[in-house]
Design a protein around this motif. Structure first.
Motif, PDB file in Angstrom:
ATOM      1  N   PRO A 127      44.271  37.647  44.554  1.00 29.69           N
ATOM      2  CA  PRO A 127      42.907  38.669  43.838  1.00 29.69           C
ATOM      3  C   PRO A 127      43.320  39.076  42.200  1.00 29.69           C
TER       4      PRO A 127
ATOM      5  N   ALA B 280      36.874  47.567  44.619  1.00 30.02           N
ATOM      6  CA  ALA B 280      35.717  46.722  44.616  1.00 30.02           C
ATOM      7  C   ALA B 280      35.073  46.679  44.030  1.00 30.02           C
TER       8      ALA B 280
ATOM      9  N   THR C 296      38.612  41.682  42.852  1.00 32.09           N
ATOM     10  CA  THR C 296      38.550  40.536  44.120  1.00 32.09           C
ATOM     11  C   THR C 296      38.778  39.820  43.979  1.00 32.09           C
TER      12      THR C 296
END
Length: 260
Positions: A79, A106, A122
């Motif tokens: 990520p 996110a 993410t």
């Protein structure tokens, strides 16, 4: 709220994990532009390493970054929130956020990049070296390369709410909110209050702490005026300048007494 962040020069090594899947990244409208940069970057770094270092603006001590770029298609990906390190991201501390704050991160954080255009924290990417200031032999200046696809994709990502722009100038040139969206945008400077000067390390760290504070508090400002109030509630001293003309962003100065 959409928060626009710069990347970091320093990046963790993604030695483990499945390779990049370019089509899986957020903002799929940028995929073609990403493939173009990725293809030329890998080709450049697979050839003459000295030429690659010159194009990328890397010192002899960073020669290993050329080999890293050459292997981007097969390198392990993680990520983006784990790949980007450095002062801002250390202060932001994504790994130590609670579950609710991580969900908000996110949804709201967008990291700009010379290679990927912009990614969510993410999105799984490999470690790389390619700043927005790079001028590739075929594609040319990356900020210019990204301007058209960004203009097509980013307005929808920004939606109808607040845009908090914490990017450095090099990354801001790739996309700026226009028209009505500009009036919902706030840029931030962090100033050492006694001198009213920007100190780079201090500026980045404070911006990281600001984002962390907004995420952990659950604050949801919908416009720049509400952002000013949210930051003051978090204990920051903020001076705000509303735009004098339509199509301009708000300018916020956050004043901090101690440099740390």
């Amino acid at each position: 709220m959409l928060v626009l962040l710069p990347p970091s020069e320093g990046k963790a090594n993604a030695v483990e994990g499945a390779p990049l899947e370019l089509g899986s990244l957020s903002l799929p409208g940028l995929t073609a532009a990403r493939e173009a940069v990725l293809g030329e970057l890998v080709e450049l770094c697979s050839g003459d390493p000295d030429k690659a270092r010159e194009v990328l603006g890397l010192s002899e001590g960073l020669r290993g970054e050329v080999a890293k770029n050459a292997g981007l298609r097969t390198a392990g990906a993680r990520p983006a929130g784990e790949i980007y390190t450095g002062v801002l991201y250390d202060a932001l501390g994504l790994a130590t956020l609670d579950a609710g704050a991580r969900r908000r991160a996110a949804d709201s954080l967008l990291v700009f990049s010379g290679l990927w255009g912009a990614v969510r924290v993410t999105d799984r990417i490999p470690s790389y070296r390619c700043s927005m200031g790079v001028k590739l032999p075929d594609l040319g200046a990356l900020a210019g390369h990204w301007r058209t696809p960004m203009a097509e994709v980013l307005p929808a990502a920004a939606g109808e709410g607040l845009v908090l722009d914490l990017r450095s100038s090099a990354y801001a040139t790739a996309w700026k909110p226009k028209g009505e969206a500009a009036g919902r945008t706030a840029t931030v400077r962090v100033l050492h209050a006694p001198t009213r000067k920007v100190v780079s390390h201090f500026n980045k760290a404070t911006k990281g702490r600001i984002v962390r504070g907004l995420l952990t508090s659950g604050a949801a400002p919908e416009n720049p005026a509400e952002l000013v109030e949210a930051l003051r509630e978090l204990g920051y001293t903020v001076e705000a300048e509303a735009p004098g003309k339509a199509g301009r962003a708000w300018a916020l100065d956050v004043l901090v007494d101690e440099i740390h």
